[in-house]
Design an enzyme around this catalytic site. Structure first.
Site, mmCIF file in Angstrom:
data_model
loop_
_atom_site.group_PDB
_atom_site.id
_atom_site.type_symbol
_atom_site.label_atom_id
_atom_site.label_comp_id
_atom_site.label_asym_id
_atom_site.label_seq_id
_atom_site.Cartn_x
_atom_site.Cartn_y
_atom_site.Cartn_z
ATOM 1 N N LYS A 150 0.848 -1.205 0.000
ATOM 2 C CA LYS A 150 0.000 0.000 0.000
ATOM 3 C C LYS A 150 0.885 1.257 0.000
ATOM 4 O O LYS A 150 0.623 2.212 -0.731
ATOM 5 C CB LYS A 150 -0.925 -0.013 1.226
ATOM 6 C CG LYS A 150 -2.080 -0.990 1.056
ATOM 7 C CD LYS A 150 -2.821 -1.273 2.349
ATOM 8 C CE LYS A 150 -3.853 -2.377 2.106
ATOM 9 N NZ LYS A 150 -4.466 -2.886 3.340
ATOM 10 N N GLN A 157 -4.633 -1.383 9.591
ATOM 11 C CA GLN A 157 -4.522 -2.716 8.990
ATOM 12 C C GLN A 157 -5.147 -3.751 9.932
ATOM 13 O O GLN A 157 -4.772 -3.849 11.094
ATOM 14 C CB GLN A 157 -3.038 -3.034 8.733
ATOM 15 C CG GLN A 157 -2.798 -4.367 8.038
ATOM 16 C CD GLN A 157 -3.341 -4.408 6.610
ATOM 17 O OE1 GLN A 157 -3.185 -3.459 5.845
ATOM 18 N NE2 GLN A 157 -3.985 -5.507 6.247
ATOM 19 N N ASP A 210 -10.964 3.171 4.256
ATOM 20 C CA ASP A 210 -11.398 1.774 4.174
ATOM 21 C C ASP A 210 -12.918 1.665 4.257
ATOM 22 O O ASP A 210 -13.474 0.588 4.046
ATOM 23 C CB ASP A 210 -10.788 0.980 5.351
ATOM 24 C CG ASP A 210 -9.853 -0.107 4.872
ATOM 25 O OD1 ASP A 210 -9.771 -0.312 3.648
ATOM 26 O OD2 ASP A 210 -9.219 -0.756 5.717
#
Ligand code: NDP
Length: 298
Positions: free
Chosen positions: A55, A99, A122
């Site tokens: 990422k 994460q 997200d």
């Protein structure tokens, strides 16, 4: 026998990343800085470390700024949430990604909930989920967003089409169903308790499989001409010791090909769209936070 078109998610994602990179300089000119994405990794799970690394690389390749934060695996809930609050207050940070999974002693829902929804790239905070459900502008989870983009690229307007989503996770299935509903599909959301799944799938013009069961959906479950998005990533047991097992999706690709109009391969279908949409969400979050209109064509 006709063979299905293979939906090239890798190529589509590369095009999207190029468009994102091309939009960054205009933002920098107005704001005097690049859009920034902060990724928080708690603990040292090797798979998560690889995801975080890729990422970061993709963020930098798009001309954006990448901030990486690592907390030790034994850190406290308060430490994780204090870091997220610090990033919420940091003006250079437009997107925050925590994460997952977190180590088991931490409360994931509470940690995710600490992220400012306007930086929630997200799309996992309760406010982002609520905005999606209410049809209010917000940030949407990356994998379903990427899947919707691939469907719209194939089919154009999705209005009136029958869509079956298999899997109701917060990360994929539920937001996928909301997005398809928002695109005026007639949506069925199937899960492990669904009865007569093959018959339900047979109705669908669009099938999105997000189950996590290797090759579960068979070709004869599919309506001729359907478009299939296979989100699943499953590793088969290796044929010989020491070898890596093959990656397959939730759809039996071989038998599906003879029935459907188009299908995403695994790997190379939905997977590459996820990171591209993370960059897209970061760029969009940066524009909205700055009071600018969304960049065009992204
Ligand atoms: P989850 O395990 O969170 O959810 C799986 C869903 O599938 C659940 O809703 C479950 O139902 C349903 N399910 C399980 N068994 C059956 C069955 N026999 N029939 C119908 N439905 C069933 O998985 P995720 O949504 O997180 O991920 C799904 C797959 O997508 C995985 O393979 C994952 O690796 C992959 N994935 C890929 C991404 C990408 O970038 N391409 C990103 C994210 C995920 P119930 O709710 O009743 O238990």
């Amino acid at each position: 026998m006709t063979t299905a078109l293979v939906i090239d998610g890798k190529a589509f994602a590369a095009g999207l990343r190029d468009r994102i990179a091309a939009a960054v300089p205009a933002f920098m000119e107005v704001m005097g800085r690049a859009p920034g994405l902060a990724v928080v990794l708690v603990g040292d799970d090797p798979a998560s470390a690889v995801y975080v690394g890729s990422k970061g690389k993709a963020t930098i390749a798009a001309g954006m700024e990448s901030f990486e934060y690592r907390l030790p695996g034994n850190c406290t809930q308060a430490e994780v949430e204090a870091l997220l609050q610090k990033l919420n207050a940091d003006d250079k940070v437009d997107g925050i990604l925590l994460q997952l999974p977190l180590p088991s002693h931490l409360d994931e829902q509470s940690a995710v909930g600490a992220i400012n929804p306007d930086k929630d790239v997200d799309g996992l905070t309760p406010i982002s989920a609520g905005r999606l459900a209410l049809g209010i502008e917000g940030l949407v989870p990356c994998t379903p967003l990427g899947s919707l983009m691939l469907l719209q690229e194939q089919l154009g307007d999705l209005s009136g089409l029958e869509a079956v989503v298999i899997g109701r996770s917060i990360l994929v299935g539920k937001p996928m169903a909301q997005l398809l509903l928002g695109a005026n599909c007639t949506v069925t959301l199937a899960h492990s308790r669904t009865k007569d799944l093959p018959d339900i799938v047979r109705r669908a013009d669009i099938v999105v499989a997000a189950v996590g069961r290797a090759e579960m959906v068979k070709g004869d479950w599919l309506k001729p001409g359907a478009v299939v998005i296979d989100v699943g990533i499953n590793r088969l047991a290796p044929a010989e010791e020491g070898a890596k097992g093959r990656l397959v999706g939730d759809v039996d690709y071989g038998s599906a090909q003879a029935h459907v109009r188009a299908i995403t391969p695994v790997p190379g279908g939905v997977g590459p769209m996820t990171i591209a949409c993370l960059l897209r969400n970061t760029l969009v979050a940066a524009h909205r936070r700055a009071g600018l209109s969304d960049p065009e064509g992204i």
